[in-house]
Write an enzyme that holds these catalytic residues in place. Sequence first.
Site, PDB file in Angstrom:
ATOM      1  N   ARG A   1      31.493  46.293  20.229  1.00 17.84           N
ATOM      2  CA  ARG A   1      30.844  45.537  21.322  1.00 17.84           C
ATOM      3  C   ARG A   1      30.113  44.307  20.779  1.00 17.84           C
ATOM      4  O   ARG A   1      29.950  43.313  21.483  1.00 17.84           O
ATOM      5  CB  ARG A   1      29.903  46.434  22.134  1.00 17.84           C
ATOM      6  CG  ARG A   1      29.191  45.702  23.261  1.00 17.84           C
ATOM      7  CD  ARG A   1      28.775  46.575  24.455  1.00 17.84           C
ATOM      8  NE  ARG A   1      28.265  47.862  24.085  1.00 17.84           N
ATOM      9  CZ  ARG A   1      27.052  48.104  23.580  1.00 17.84           C
ATOM     10  NH1 ARG A   1      26.203  47.112  23.400  1.00 17.84           N
ATOM     11  NH2 ARG A   1      26.682  49.327  23.271  1.00 17.84           N
TER      12      ARG A   1
ATOM     13  N   TYR B   1      36.635  28.219  41.250  1.00 14.75           N
ATOM     14  CA  TYR B   1      37.415  29.447  41.439  1.00 14.75           C
ATOM     15  C   TYR B   1      36.602  30.403  42.341  1.00 14.75           C
ATOM     16  O   TYR B   1      35.378  30.493  42.206  1.00 14.75           O
ATOM     17  CB  TYR B   1      37.714  30.075  40.070  1.00 14.75           C
ATOM     18  CG  TYR B   1      38.226  31.474  40.155  1.00 14.75           C
ATOM     19  CD1 TYR B   1      39.365  31.782  40.898  1.00 14.75           C
ATOM     20  CD2 TYR B   1      37.575  32.517  39.501  1.00 14.75           C
ATOM     21  CE1 TYR B   1      39.829  33.077  40.992  1.00 14.75           C
ATOM     22  CE2 TYR B   1      38.039  33.806  39.581  1.00 14.75           C
ATOM     23  CZ  TYR B   1      39.166  34.084  40.327  1.00 14.75           C
ATOM     24  OH  TYR B   1      39.619  35.369  40.428  1.00 14.75           O
TER      25      TYR B   1
ATOM     26  N   ASP C   1      33.987  24.569  32.812  1.00 20.26           N
ATOM     27  CA  ASP C   1      35.093  25.532  32.769  1.00 20.26           C
ATOM     28  C   ASP C   1      36.353  24.732  32.445  1.00 20.26           C
ATOM     29  O   ASP C   1      36.816  23.923  33.253  1.00 20.26           O
ATOM     30  CB  ASP C   1      35.190  26.254  34.115  1.00 20.26           C
ATOM     31  CG  ASP C   1      36.264  27.332  34.120  1.00 20.26           C
ATOM     32  OD1 ASP C   1      37.285  27.165  33.425  1.00 20.26           O
ATOM     33  OD2 ASP C   1      36.089  28.336  34.839  1.00 20.26           O
TER      34      ASP C   1
ATOM     35  N   LYS D   1      44.774  32.756  31.260  1.00 16.45           N
ATOM     36  CA  LYS D   1      45.687  31.724  31.739  1.00 16.45           C
ATOM     37  C   LYS D   1      46.452  31.115  30.562  1.00 16.45           C
ATOM     38  O   LYS D   1      47.115  31.836  29.842  1.00 16.45           O
ATOM     39  CB  LYS D   1      44.880  30.691  32.539  1.00 16.45           C
ATOM     40  CG  LYS D   1      43.922  31.341  33.579  1.00 16.45           C
ATOM     41  CD  LYS D   1      44.683  32.144  34.590  1.00 16.45           C
ATOM     42  CE  LYS D   1      43.926  32.824  35.693  1.00 16.45           C
ATOM     43  NZ  LYS D   1      42.639  33.385  35.510  1.00 16.45           N
TER      44      LYS D   1
HETATM   45  N1  LCS Z   1      37.723  30.129  35.824  1.00 14.18           N
HETATM   46  C1  LCS Z   1      38.803  29.635  36.456  1.00 14.18           C
HETATM   47  C2  LCS Z   1      38.965  28.146  36.592  1.00 14.18           C
HETATM   48  C3  LCS Z   1      39.752  30.506  36.981  1.00 14.18           C
HETATM   49  O1  LCS Z   1      40.800  29.990  37.608  1.00 14.18           O
HETATM   50  C4  LCS Z   1      39.556  31.907  36.856  1.00 14.18           C
HETATM   51  C5  LCS Z   1      40.521  32.883  37.409  1.00 14.18           C
HETATM   52  C6  LCS Z   1      38.409  32.368  36.200  1.00 14.18           C
HETATM   53  C7  LCS Z   1      37.527  31.454  35.673  1.00 14.18           C
HETATM   54  C8  LCS Z   1      38.140  33.828  36.010  1.00 14.18           C
HETATM   55  O2  LCS Z   1      38.922  34.317  34.973  1.00 14.18           O
HETATM   56  P1  LCS Z   1      39.428  35.836  34.851  1.00 14.18           P
HETATM   57  O3  LCS Z   1      38.204  36.683  34.945  1.00 14.18           O
HETATM   58  O4  LCS Z   1      40.364  36.097  35.971  1.00 14.18           O
HETATM   59  O5  LCS Z   1      40.045  35.874  33.503  1.00 14.18           O
HETATM   60  N2  LCS Z   1      41.452  32.321  38.286  1.00 14.18           N
HETATM   61  C9  LCS Z   1      42.359  32.966  38.954  1.00 14.18           C
HETATM   62  C10 LCS Z   1      43.218  32.344  39.877  1.00 14.18           C
HETATM   63  O6  LCS Z   1      43.192  31.168  40.222  1.00 14.18           O
HETATM   64  N3  LCS Z   1      44.092  33.231  40.332  1.00 14.18           N
HETATM   65  O7  LCS Z   1      43.826  34.499  39.859  1.00 14.18           O
HETATM   66  C11 LCS Z   1      42.697  34.414  38.938  1.00 14.18           C
END
Ligand code: LCS
Length: 396
Positions: free
Chosen positions: A58, A111, A185, A210
């Site tokens: 952790r 998001y 971000d 992503k």
């Molecule tokens: N920041 C951005 C710009 C994102 O698009 C997402 C997830 C996150 C943070 C969060 O990341 P995660 O916890 O999912 O790894 N975006 C998503 C989307 O546009 N479609 O499904 C998830």
Amino acid sequence: MVNNAGFATKAIHGGNIRDAQYGSLAMPIYQSSTFCFDSCEQGGNRFAGIEPGYIYTRAGNPTTGVLENKIAILEDAEAALACSSGMGAITSALWTICAAGKHIVADRTLYGCTFSFLVNHITRFGVELTLADLSNRQELESALRPDTAAVYFETPANPTLKIIDIEAVAQIVHDYNPKIKVVADNTFSTPYLTQPLKLGCDIVVHSATKYLNGHGDVIAGFVCGKTGDINDIRMSGLKEMTGCVIGPFESFLILRGLKTLDIRMDRHCSNASKMAEYLDGHPKVEKVYYPGLEHHAGHETAKKQMLKFGGMIAFEVKGGRKAGETLLNNLETCALAVSLGDVETLVEHPASMTHHSYTPEALAEACIPEGLVRVSVGLESIDDILLDFEKSFAKL
Ligand code: LCS
């Protein structure tokens, strides 16, 4: 690795350590929750931070450590922290930076889960929030307050690909108060296209789910920044508040994905730019949102701060939401799925899916049309993707 190595060399070799035992080329997966000490003295010294070495996954893990060093090199950061999701990275950072009585300024276009975390959740703990359009200088200036602790935005933003001038925001905020953390971000751009820390940001967060991993088989995130900030976020935010630690196997998969980040991004960008041109000239399309198009409001800023224009496109179909849904329902090669940055082309409807947490009023304030359709352009042969769309448009 040579000094001033290129991006691909850094992505492949940066941060790697030699496996002294067997000479393994790939970083081994240290699938262990805990690490043995030679003596109580050594264990105590590791806890006190006066002797190097791992304690408990952790708080750190050798496979994850290599990944963190590589991401820090790619983002030109002093340090990086891996988390079990992008949301884990964002919340670990903001829980550490903010406290009751502090204030956050965030762009309106985010998001959906980030938006909900800020609007519905962190505000329950005495943190105040101002949403503003951070591409508008006056709005940003009038949102800043003496108790502001963080300014948060995405660029390009999810889902409209709105572009925010990173250098201008960082300058305005730090001129007002150099202690405010400017958090960007960088998920849509990746460090291959944009390095926000070089443009004046204090902290970069990522959903590594992503493009960084890139193959649709991992959920993960990163926080990058100065060593002191990253240590605080690791030891307070991640270790003691969110606990959202990444697994060693996920770290291994991202290390593998990163080896091809630049060639994948080149193809994502060229496919997306061909698709944006196709959509922009299509008689059944109302409006295309892609920073590479000259009519996009952020085109000039994107040219300045992005190497290329990215792999994400949004657009509105003539006939609104219903026509958009029919288009998506009839695609065959493209997958109807949220997420983005995968090798497969993914399509979705933000208002009912990724941005479901926005009320209709909040959608309107963020200029996210109800009928907007979002495409994460994949790595397939672009002619096949365009043919899939053409066949589906024919059904409208
Ligand atoms: N920041 C951005 C710009 C994102 O698009 C997402 C997830 C996150 C943070 C969060 O990341 P995660 O916890 O999912 O790894 N975006 C998503 C989307 O546009 N479609 O499904 C998830």
